[in-house]
Design an enzyme around this catalytic site. Structure first.
Site, PDB file in Angstrom:
ATOM      1  N   GLU A 131       0.695  -1.509   0.242  1.00 43.92           N
ATOM      2  CA  GLU A 131       0.264   0.011  -0.061  1.00 43.92           C
ATOM      3  C   GLU A 131       1.518   1.278  -0.332  1.00 43.92           C
ATOM      4  O   GLU A 131       1.528   1.349   0.822  1.00 43.92           O
ATOM      5  CB  GLU A 131      -0.972   0.305   1.537  1.00 43.92           C
ATOM      6  CG  GLU A 131      -1.764  -1.312   1.312  1.00 43.92           C
ATOM      7  CD  GLU A 131      -2.562  -1.233   2.697  1.00 43.92           C
ATOM      8  OE1 GLU A 131      -2.043   0.042   3.642  1.00 43.92           O
ATOM      9  OE2 GLU A 131      -3.760  -2.320   2.569  1.00 43.92           O
ATOM     10  N   GLU A 133       1.454   5.223   0.061  1.00 47.70           N
ATOM     11  CA  GLU A 133       1.566   7.135   0.300  1.00 47.70           C
ATOM     12  C   GLU A 133       2.118   7.286  -0.358  1.00 47.70           C
ATOM     13  O   GLU A 133       3.855   7.231  -0.568  1.00 47.70           O
ATOM     14  CB  GLU A 133       1.002   6.647   1.434  1.00 47.70           C
ATOM     15  CG  GLU A 133      -0.039   5.799   1.875  1.00 47.70           C
ATOM     16  CD  GLU A 133       0.143   6.168   3.373  1.00 47.70           C
ATOM     17  OE1 GLU A 133      -0.373   5.565   3.805  1.00 47.70           O
ATOM     18  OE2 GLU A 133       1.071   7.046   3.724  1.00 47.70           O
ATOM     19  N   GLU A 188      -5.354  10.903   1.242  1.00 56.07           N
ATOM     20  CA  GLU A 188      -5.179  10.204   2.304  1.00 56.07           C
ATOM     21  C   GLU A 188      -6.034  11.515   3.550  1.00 56.07           C
ATOM     22  O   GLU A 188      -5.596  11.505   3.221  1.00 56.07           O
ATOM     23  CB  GLU A 188      -3.440   8.936   2.221  1.00 56.07           C
ATOM     24  CG  GLU A 188      -3.383   8.891   1.994  1.00 56.07           C
ATOM     25  CD  GLU A 188      -3.783   7.472   3.230  1.00 56.07           C
ATOM     26  OE1 GLU A 188      -4.126   7.920   4.347  1.00 56.07           O
ATOM     27  OE2 GLU A 188      -4.174   6.031   3.194  1.00 56.07           O
ATOM     28  N   GLU A 195      -2.662   7.662  -1.998  1.00 54.87           N
ATOM     29  CA  GLU A 195      -2.930   6.245  -1.641  1.00 54.87           C
ATOM     30  C   GLU A 195      -3.374   5.238  -3.250  1.00 54.87           C
ATOM     31  O   GLU A 195      -4.117   6.017  -3.383  1.00 54.87           O
ATOM     32  CB  GLU A 195      -3.075   6.154  -0.921  1.00 54.87           C
ATOM     33  CG  GLU A 195      -2.508   3.623  -0.578  1.00 54.87           C
ATOM     34  CD  GLU A 195      -3.494   3.673   0.881  1.00 54.87           C
ATOM     35  OE1 GLU A 195      -3.879   2.170   1.123  1.00 54.87           O
ATOM     36  OE2 GLU A 195      -3.321   4.168   1.895  1.00 54.87           O
ATOM     37  N   HIS A 244       2.817  -0.036   3.815  1.00 52.49           N
ATOM     38  CA  HIS A 244       1.804  -0.584   4.069  1.00 52.49           C
ATOM     39  C   HIS A 244       2.828  -2.639   3.627  1.00 52.49           C
ATOM     40  O   HIS A 244       1.903  -2.098   2.006  1.00 52.49           O
ATOM     41  CB  HIS A 244       0.834  -1.235   5.219  1.00 52.49           C
ATOM     42  CG  HIS A 244       0.513  -0.273   6.035  1.00 52.49           C
ATOM     43  ND1 HIS A 244      -0.544   0.870   6.135  1.00 52.49           N
ATOM     44  CD2 HIS A 244       1.208   1.118   6.243  1.00 52.49           C
ATOM     45  CE1 HIS A 244      -0.840   1.187   6.784  1.00 52.49           C
ATOM     46  NE2 HIS A 244       0.431   2.066   7.179  1.00 52.49           N
ATOM     47  N   ARG A 334       3.038  -2.445   9.357  1.00 54.89           N
ATOM     48  CA  ARG A 334       3.642  -1.387   8.843  1.00 54.89           C
ATOM     49  C   ARG A 334       4.055  -0.390   9.382  1.00 54.89           C
ATOM     50  O   ARG A 334       3.688   0.615   8.656  1.00 54.89           O
ATOM     51  CB  ARG A 334       1.581  -1.026   9.812  1.00 54.89           C
ATOM     52  CG  ARG A 334       0.574  -1.868   9.822  1.00 54.89           C
ATOM     53  CD  ARG A 334      -0.338  -1.697  11.001  1.00 54.89           C
ATOM     54  NE  ARG A 334      -1.146   0.267  10.872  1.00 54.89           N
ATOM     55  CZ  ARG A 334      -1.493   0.584  10.450  1.00 54.89           C
ATOM     56  NH1 ARG A 334      -2.353  -0.098   9.282  1.00 54.89           N
ATOM     57  NH2 ARG A 334      -2.379   1.729  10.365  1.00 54.89           N
TER      58      ARG A 334
END
Length: 442
Positions: A131, A133, A188, A195, A244, A334
């Site tokens: 994930e 960002e 985000e 994201e 993540h 994370r």
């Protein structure tokens, strides 16, 4: 089964009027490099590779052993959607080899392949869903990046607050044209922060995709007169950008992390994998959070994980088990951020997890409270340790973890040397904050 044969590639090149081929590879510090050749050289690069000077690449060979060879992975062939239609450009992602045909030990792709081979020998394949960002900022009159955001939006906001929606839309379209399956895209929580999530897949493909994702985001942002950055914490006082990593191991019969017999629906492999990640979290930090700036994101108050713990019920620990079960059971790490070299970060996480499984490690009890609200005494009671607070600590933890040397192999000393130099340069530099604090006070 191979995706492309040489004959199919020739056909694609002719049909799409492709004139240039970019041979891309990633250095040990996660920076994408490339050499461009004419498309007419396709047969040559497939049969003989492309020689280059490895001594000119950070963390690669010494001058006396500088000759290296790029060998394209034919299945990574993609056409750049933005290239000139009268002479288009396509790319291959390459592995780095020595002139004698042996894999170069410092090639990040090779490092990940070694860990994937080890997992395969144990009966597992690793699936990863990253994930990523990022921020998009305005440029100044000279085209240089600023830290002025192009919107005032927050989490999941829409236009007109989300002024980056148009760029994000075009990024998604370009990614789909290059074979990505986009699952979601959204604004985000911080102004100017975005994201885009793409479908999980095997770890090597996902590491390649992360590197491609960064190119596409930066290129499309540029076309919108914006600057995109994956810097973890570009602005003080607002949330930073993470990457993540959702991970699951699969066997021939399905997801190895799921079990109907367990209260949380997790298998012994899931608990062992998680225990390995937690055990090596501090040593892994120099791979998952590799820059000075990385540690300015890992502070309380902005949802970034600062503490080494796990939970299936809240997002404050380093490891979270998302709600989905069955084939979707996974473990979410994370703390990584998008400056991480994905090949090295994935390799390190896999090695730690496999050690946990092989040694039947057991994670500590889950911490289902918001760790940010716990007192120091409560953290001590739960045996919760903090992630490194700066690169100096991360370097020391990295050196003290023998698994990191094992994972990086021939790249270990070069990587460590580069990070030590980065910290030394930063430590000696005088920063604006220091001048503001001390110039007139003393």
């Amino acid at each position: 089964m191979p995706k492309y044969t040489k004959a199919q590639l020739h056909k694609l090149i002719d049909e799409n009027d492709i004139k240039f081929l970019r041979l891309q590879f990633t250095d040990v510090f996660g920076i994408l490099k490339n050499i461009t050749v004419m498309a007419s050289k396709l047969d040559t690069i497939i049969e003989k590779g492309c020689m280059f000077d490895g001594s000119s690449i950070d963390g690669f060979a010494r001058i006396e052993e500088s000759d290296m060879m790029l060998v394209p992975d034919l299945d990574t062939f993609e056409i750049f959607p933005w290239s000139n239609p009268k002479g288009r450009t396509a790319r291959f992602i390459c592995d780095v080899y020595m002139p004698d045909g042996t894999p170069y030990e410092g090639c990040p792709r090779h490092i990940l392949k070694k860990q994937l081979k080890r997992a395969k020998e144990l009966g597992y394949t690793l699936n990863i869903g990253p994930e990523c960002e990022f921020f998009m900022f305005h440029k100044d009159a000279n085209g240089k990046a600023t830290i002025e955001t192009n919107d005032d939006a927050g989490y999941f906001d829409l236009a007109p607050l989300d002024m980056g929606g148009g760029a994000r839309r075009d990024i998604c379209l370009a990614l789909e044209e290059m074979g990505f399956e986009i699952e979601a895209s959204h604004h985000e929580c911080a102004a100017g922060q975005h994201e885009i999530d793409f479908k999980y897949g095997d770890a090597l493909r996902m590491a390649d995709d992360v590197m491609t994702f960064k190119i596409v985001v930066k290129r499309i942002a540029q076309m919108h007169d914006l600057h995109a950055t994956f810097m973890p914490k570009p602005i003080f006082g607002i949330a930073g950008s993470g990457m993540h990593i959702n991970m699951s191991l699969c066997t021939a019969t399905g997801n190895a992390f799921t079990s109907k017999a367990d209260e949380l629906g997790l298998s012994r492999q899931a608990y062992g994998f998680m225990a390995g990640i937690l055990k090596h979290a501090r040593g892994l930090s120099l791979l998952t959070n590799p820059t000075i700036n990385s540690y300015k994101r890992l502070v309380p108050g902005f949802e970034a994980p600062c503490y080494i713990a796990w939970s299936a019920k809240n997002r404050s620990p380093l490891v979270r088990v998302p709600f989905a079960r069955g084939s979707a059971t996974r473990i979410e790490m994370r703390n990584p951020d998008p400056t991480a070299n994905p090949y090295l970060a994935f390799a390190g996480a896999l090695a730690a997890g496999l050690e946990g499984i092989e040694h039947s490690l057991t994670p500590p009890p889950p911490v289902n409270k918001n760790i940010y609200t716990l007192t120091d005494e409560e953290k001590t009671m739960h045996k919760i340790k903090r992630v490194p607070q700066n690169m100096f600590d991360a370097i020391n933890d990295f050196k003290e973890d023998p698994l990191m040397r094992e994972v990086l192999g021939g790249a270990y000393e070069k990587y460590l040397k580069g990070k030590k130099k980065e910290w030394a340069d930063y430590s000696q530099h005088v920063h604006e904050w220091e001048r503001e604090q001390y110039l007139t006070k003393y």
